[in-house]
Design an enzyme around this catalytic site. Structure first.
Site, PDB file in Angstrom:
ATOM      1  N   ARG A 163     -10.263  -6.080  -9.163  1.00 56.29           N
ATOM      2  CA  ARG A 163      -9.062  -5.447  -9.736  1.00 56.29           C
ATOM      3  C   ARG A 163      -8.771  -5.942 -11.168  1.00 56.29           C
ATOM      4  O   ARG A 163      -7.618  -6.036 -11.574  1.00 56.29           O
ATOM      5  CB  ARG A 163      -7.824  -5.705  -8.871  1.00 56.29           C
ATOM      6  N   SER A 235      -1.873  -0.139  -2.701  1.00 55.95           N
ATOM      7  CA  SER A 235      -1.603  -1.574  -2.544  1.00 55.95           C
ATOM      8  C   SER A 235      -0.651  -2.018  -3.652  1.00 55.95           C
ATOM      9  O   SER A 235      -0.957  -1.836  -4.830  1.00 55.95           O
ATOM     10  CB  SER A 235      -2.883  -2.388  -2.674  1.00 55.95           C
ATOM     11  N   GLU A 331      -0.285  -5.765  -7.942  1.00 59.53           N
ATOM     12  CA  GLU A 331      -1.437  -5.000  -8.413  1.00 59.53           C
ATOM     13  C   GLU A 331      -0.944  -3.863  -9.294  1.00 59.53           C
ATOM     14  O   GLU A 331      -1.607  -3.436 -10.231  1.00 59.53           O
ATOM     15  CB  GLU A 331      -2.187  -4.438  -7.193  1.00 59.53           C
TER      16      GLU A 331
HETATM   17  N1  EPU Z   1      -4.133  -6.522   7.737  1.00 60.83           N
HETATM   18  C1  EPU Z   1      -3.137  -6.834   8.636  1.00 60.83           C
HETATM   19  N2  EPU Z   1      -1.934  -6.206   8.510  1.00 60.83           N
HETATM   20  C2  EPU Z   1      -1.702  -5.289   7.536  1.00 60.83           C
HETATM   21  C3  EPU Z   1      -2.712  -4.986   6.627  1.00 60.83           C
HETATM   22  C4  EPU Z   1      -3.926  -5.626   6.733  1.00 60.83           C
HETATM   23  O1  EPU Z   1      -3.323  -7.649   9.533  1.00 60.83           O
HETATM   24  O2  EPU Z   1      -0.594  -4.764   7.502  1.00 60.83           O
HETATM   25  C5  EPU Z   1      -5.453  -7.158   7.913  1.00 60.83           C
HETATM   26  C6  EPU Z   1      -6.461  -6.138   8.445  1.00 60.83           C
HETATM   27  O3  EPU Z   1      -6.464  -6.080   9.844  1.00 60.83           O
HETATM   28  C7  EPU Z   1      -7.770  -6.672   7.897  1.00 60.83           C
HETATM   29  C8  EPU Z   1      -7.367  -7.288   6.566  1.00 60.83           C
HETATM   30  O4  EPU Z   1      -5.956  -7.541   6.650  1.00 60.83           O
HETATM   31  O5  EPU Z   1      -8.274  -7.691   8.723  1.00 60.83           O
HETATM   32  C9  EPU Z   1      -7.687  -6.388   5.390  1.00 60.83           C
HETATM   33  O6  EPU Z   1      -7.019  -5.149   5.567  1.00 60.83           O
HETATM   34  P1  EPU Z   1      -7.612  -3.753   5.012  1.00 60.83           P
HETATM   35  O7  EPU Z   1      -9.016  -3.582   5.450  1.00 60.83           O
HETATM   36  O8  EPU Z   1      -6.648  -2.685   5.375  1.00 60.83           O
HETATM   37  O9  EPU Z   1      -7.688  -3.969   3.469  1.00 60.83           O
HETATM   38  P2  EPU Z   1      -6.723  -4.680   2.417  1.00 60.83           P
HETATM   39  O10 EPU Z   1      -7.371  -5.941   1.970  1.00 60.83           O
HETATM   40  O11 EPU Z   1      -5.350  -4.764   2.963  1.00 60.83           O
HETATM   41  C10 EPU Z   1      -7.917  -3.603   0.359  1.00 60.83           C
HETATM   42  C11 EPU Z   1      -7.564  -2.823  -0.864  1.00 60.83           C
HETATM   43  C12 EPU Z   1      -7.260  -1.377  -0.528  1.00 60.83           C
HETATM   44  C13 EPU Z   1      -8.487  -0.786   0.135  1.00 60.83           C
HETATM   45  C14 EPU Z   1      -8.823  -1.609   1.379  1.00 60.83           C
HETATM   46  C15 EPU Z   1     -10.112  -1.171   2.043  1.00 60.83           C
HETATM   47  C16 EPU Z   1      -6.581  -4.445  -2.388  1.00 60.83           C
HETATM   48  C17 EPU Z   1      -5.339  -4.900  -3.065  1.00 60.83           C
HETATM   49  N3  EPU Z   1      -6.425  -3.425  -1.543  1.00 60.83           N
HETATM   50  O12 EPU Z   1      -6.761  -3.626   1.203  1.00 60.83           O
HETATM   51  O13 EPU Z   1      -7.052  -0.702  -1.742  1.00 60.83           O
HETATM   52  O14 EPU Z   1      -8.272   0.570   0.516  1.00 60.83           O
HETATM   53  O15 EPU Z   1      -9.028  -2.990   1.002  1.00 60.83           O
HETATM   54  O16 EPU Z   1     -11.190  -1.550   1.264  1.00 60.83           O
HETATM   55  O17 EPU Z   1      -7.661  -4.971  -2.621  1.00 60.83           O
HETATM   56  C18 EPU Z   1      -5.368  -0.032  -3.305  1.00 60.83           C
HETATM   57  O18 EPU Z   1      -5.880  -0.810  -4.102  1.00 60.83           O
HETATM   58  O19 EPU Z   1      -4.375   0.677  -3.608  1.00 60.83           O
HETATM   59  C19 EPU Z   1      -5.910   0.056  -1.951  1.00 60.83           C
HETATM   60  C20 EPU Z   1      -5.326   0.784  -1.012  1.00 60.83           C
END
Ligand code: EPU
Length: 335
Positions: A163, A235, A331
């Site tokens: 990012r 995010s 972000e």
């Molecule tokens: N998780 C939770 N609770 C939540 C959200 C997440 O326990 O409410 C846990 C999930 O179960 C998982 C981990 O956290 O074990 C990661 O969650 P997820 O795969 O949903 O991804 P994220 O790290 O929360 C990032 C990106 C997203 C992207 C997803 C999938 C960032 C800031 N965000 O989210 O990007 O879609 O990975 O690759 O890096 C964005 O940038 O706007 C965005 C949506």
């Protein structure tokens, strides 16, 4: 061609749906348009407003907003293995993904359904499901505000990281992205390693480009709110990258905590998980809330001001700091 708007309501131009005004907004197509505009003198305050998907206006904007509207996708060199493609800044990112998938071109299918325009993709190096824009971007074409010249940066000079890019730092306020050049592959190169992607792809019959795109779209739709229905900017926070010792101490406390390897032996934590573990998923104060299916996303239930969103975000950051001793940065670009 340039189109000018004065005292314009920005509600339809930011995915959070906050109602602020801008003194002036200029839609432009070409670098020549920008040259004409800047020939009048560089405005005291200006910024690029692309799709408005990663921005939070906390007050009225008294400067000039510049919006790219050129939308050509132009195939360049094809060496039989890869195809270079030039993409105008105003192309909808997801239209570009669909364009590539239709033509059997691999490389950006995991970035399906990310809202926003192609010109914004390099700024925060958009990423999802094990893929980042930097994996495909080879060059970024910019208009240099000081000199009025075109400046094309090779990817190696873009400072891409999670990012991050030079466009958020040293080149911020100095260049305007007018186009990107990406490289796509004719040969299949599926990336199925992240979360539920493989299972969703298998459920659709295997790793074709179309199946991967559909699987990613389905996963996103199941977790992320549609900004057309519920105002949000994806995010709101970045996942924090911490020293291994910090992550290890938290793992000792919470063995189920998600963690991912990051460069230089560091560890990326899931901010959504941290917020969720603070008991804040679905938490709402007035018109602002933490989304009920993905805690990394803040939502506007209707009528929230940017000031209310940022005050709410500060409370979330504070709770995560108190509970886990971790700072989570925003972000979203806050104006
Ligand atoms: N998780 C939770 N609770 C939540 C959200 C997440 O326990 O409410 C846990 C999930 O179960 C998982 C981990 O956290 O074990 C990661 O969650 P997820 O795969 O949903 O991804 P994220 O790290 O929360 C990032 C990106 C997203 C992207 C997803 C999938 C960032 C800031 N965000 O989210 O990007 O879609 O990975 O690759 O890096 C964005 O940038 O706007 C965005 C949506």
């Amino acid at each position: 061609m340039i189109r000018e708007f004065h005292h314009i309501d920005l509600r339809g131009r930011n995915s959070f749906g906050v109602a602020q005004q801008a003194a002036r907004l200029v839609e432009f197509e070409t670098p020549d348009d920008l040259r004409t505009l800047f020939a009048e003198g560089v405005p005291a305050r200006w910024t690029v407003l692309s799709g408005g998907n990663n921005i939070l206006f906390t007050k009225d904007y008294d400067g000039v907003l510049l919006t790219p509207v050129a939308r050509e996708i132009t195939p360049l060199d094809d060496d039989g293995r890869t195809l270079r493609v030039r993409v105008d800044a105003g192309v909808e990112w997801d239209d570009l993904v669909e364009w590539a998938v239709e033509r059997g071109l691999w490389g950006i299918e995991n970035l399906s359904l990310i809202p926003g325009k192609a010109g914004a993709a390099p700024v925060q190096n958009i990423g999802a499901y094990g893929c980042e824009a930097k994996d495909a971007i080879r060059r970024v074409e910019t208009f240099c505000v000081e000199s009025g010249a075109l400046l094309t940066l090779d990817a190696a000079h873009c400072g891409f990281a999670y990012r991050e890019s030079v466009f958020k730092h040293t080149l911020k306020g100095r260049v305007i992205i007018t186009a990107i050049e990406i490289e796509l592959s004719h040969a299949p190169c599926p990336k199925l390693g992240y979360g539920d992607v493989e299972r969703e792809v298998e459920a659709r019959g295997g790793a074709t480009l179309r199946n991967i795109r559909e699987a990613i779209c389905a996963i996103r739709r199941s977790k992320l709110p549609d900004p057309a229905v519920l105002g949000n900017a994806g995010s709101f926070f970045k996942n924090p990258v911490v020293e291994a010792s910090v992550a290890d101490a938290l793992t000792a406390r919470c063995p189920d905590m998600p963690r991912y390897p990051a460069p230089e032996g560091r560890v990326k934590l899931a901010a959504g998980w941290l917020i969720d573990r603070c008991g804040l998923k679905g938490h709402r104060e007035g018109a602002v809330g933490v989304h009920e299916r993905q805690a990394l996303v803040l939502v506007n239930y209707g009528g929230a001001t940017g000031g209310e969103v940022i005050a709410f975000a500060r409370k979330i950051q504070e709770r995560v700091r108190e509970t886990f001793g971790i700072d989570i940065d925003t972000e979203v670009n806050i104006l």
